[in-house]
Design an enzyme around this catalytic site. Structure first.
Site, PDB file in Angstrom:
ATOM      1  N   LYS A  44       0.745  -1.339   0.295  1.00 10.54           N
ATOM      2  CA  LYS A  44      -0.433   0.511  -0.152  1.00 10.54           C
ATOM      3  C   LYS A  44       0.957   1.107   0.262  1.00 10.54           C
ATOM      4  CE  LYS A  44      -4.014   1.468   2.095  1.00 10.54           C
ATOM      5  NZ  LYS A  44      -5.293   1.242   3.005  1.00 10.54           N
ATOM      6  N   ARG A  94     -18.954   5.071   9.421  1.00  2.44           N
ATOM      7  CA  ARG A  94     -19.076   6.504   9.503  1.00  2.44           C
ATOM      8  C   ARG A  94     -20.875   6.641   8.843  1.00  2.44           C
ATOM      9  NH1 ARG A  94     -13.581   7.764   6.381  1.00  2.44           N
ATOM     10  NH2 ARG A  94     -13.511   5.707   6.250  1.00  2.44           N
TER      11      ARG A  94
HETATM   12  P1  ADP Z   1      -8.097   1.155   6.999  1.00  2.00           P
HETATM   13  O1  ADP Z   1      -7.170   1.236   5.828  1.00  2.00           O
HETATM   14  O2  ADP Z   1      -7.867   0.298   8.312  1.00  2.00           O
HETATM   15  O3  ADP Z   1      -9.061   1.432   6.820  1.00  2.00           O
HETATM   16  P2  ADP Z   1      -8.222   3.987   8.002  1.00  2.00           P
HETATM   17  O4  ADP Z   1      -7.061   4.481   8.997  1.00  2.00           O
HETATM   18  O5  ADP Z   1      -8.612   4.955   6.988  1.00  2.00           O
HETATM   19  O6  ADP Z   1      -7.729   2.495   7.791  1.00  2.00           O
HETATM   20  O7  ADP Z   1      -8.832   3.613   9.251  1.00  2.00           O
HETATM   21  C1  ADP Z   1      -8.769   3.152  10.537  1.00  2.00           C
HETATM   22  C2  ADP Z   1     -10.376   2.786  11.178  1.00  2.00           C
HETATM   23  O8  ADP Z   1     -10.681   4.572  11.382  1.00  2.00           O
HETATM   24  C3  ADP Z   1     -11.682   2.455  10.114  1.00  2.00           C
HETATM   25  O9  ADP Z   1     -12.645   1.305  10.808  1.00  2.00           O
HETATM   26  C4  ADP Z   1     -12.426   3.267   9.073  1.00  2.00           C
HETATM   27  O10 ADP Z   1     -13.483   3.323   8.681  1.00  2.00           O
HETATM   28  C5  ADP Z   1     -12.143   4.614  10.998  1.00  2.00           C
HETATM   29  N1  ADP Z   1     -12.649   5.716  10.129  1.00  2.00           N
HETATM   30  C6  ADP Z   1     -11.684   6.582   9.567  1.00  2.00           C
HETATM   31  N2  ADP Z   1     -12.256   7.653   9.226  1.00  2.00           N
HETATM   32  C7  ADP Z   1     -13.795   7.406  10.379  1.00  2.00           C
HETATM   33  C8  ADP Z   1     -14.145   8.969  10.212  1.00  2.00           C
HETATM   34  N3  ADP Z   1     -13.952  10.089  10.304  1.00  2.00           N
HETATM   35  N4  ADP Z   1     -15.394   8.724  11.822  1.00  2.00           N
HETATM   36  C9  ADP Z   1     -15.279   7.262  12.258  1.00  2.00           C
HETATM   37  N5  ADP Z   1     -14.190   6.224  11.970  1.00  2.00           N
HETATM   38  C10 ADP Z   1     -13.728   6.580  10.554  1.00  2.00           C
END
Ligand code: ADP
Length: 165
Positions: A44, A94
């Site tokens: 990634k 979300r």
């Molecule tokens: P991944 O690549 O594992 O999805 P992320 O950093 O994108 O990693 O997300 C980690 C977690 O945080 C996931 O469960 C994602 O749904 C959650 N997440 C990301 N942004 C938000 C947000 N704005 N509100 C709530 N949860 C979030």
């Protein structure tokens, strides 16, 4: 059955946003301790290295003291969770768009290890449109991200993007 007092909140956190902070803060109302697992996935392409992400998150999470631990990991999430001696994976939701992917992952992780449960927490409305990807896009185009990420993350993003141009 022993009371579960710790959980793992895994993610890419590239970078850590107010949405992540929202979920972490909520989870600390339920668990005594939360381990933030910062995923190192060589396939990634991330803006920040795993070490840079971990340093940034540690800075943001300093006010939580020993209740939050930041640990980079690679490989299977269920293996990492097992190593931490915990049994709960925390994930944030979300919108309904997160549901499909998140339940698929939760079911796959259950298939890999029946002992580990995934717990979903719903973010506040103001963070429901915040994602690391969008934050990076907005910052790249010079838009304001000050209400979307913690101040130290904004500073690091500006520095990183400045260094790339
Ligand atoms: P991944 O690549 O594992 O999805 P992320 O950093 O994108 O990693 O997300 C980690 C977690 O945080 C996931 O469960 C994602 O749904 C959650 N997440 C990301 N942004 C938000 C947000 N704005 N509100 C709530 N949860 C979030």
């Amino acid at each position: 059955m022993t009371k579960i007092s710790a959980a793992v909140f895994p993610g890419s956190f590239d970078p850590f946003t107010n949405g992540h902070l929202d979920i972490l803060t909520r989870s600390l109302k339920i668990f005594d301790r939360v381990i933030l697992g910062v995923l190192h996935n060589p396939s990634k392409n991330t803006l920040f290295s795993v070490d840079e992400r971990a340093v940034l998150i540690r800075e943001v999470c300093q006010p939580f003291g020993e209740r939050v631990e930041v640990q980079p990991f690679s490989g299977l999430l269920v293996d990492f969770v097992k190593k931490t001696n915990t049994r709960v994976i925390l994930r944030g939701l979300r919108a309904i768009s997160d549901y499909d992917y998140e339940t698929q992952m939760a079911l796959m992780n259950r298939h890999l290890n029946e002992e580990i449960e995934t717990l979903f927490l719903v973010t506040s409305e103001q963070n429901s449109y915040v994602s690391s990807t969008l934050v990076k896009q907005v910052a790249t185009l010079g838009g304001s991200i000050s209400t979307l990420v913690p101040p130290s993350v904004e500073k690091a993003l500006r520095k990183k993007l400045g260094a790339r141009t």
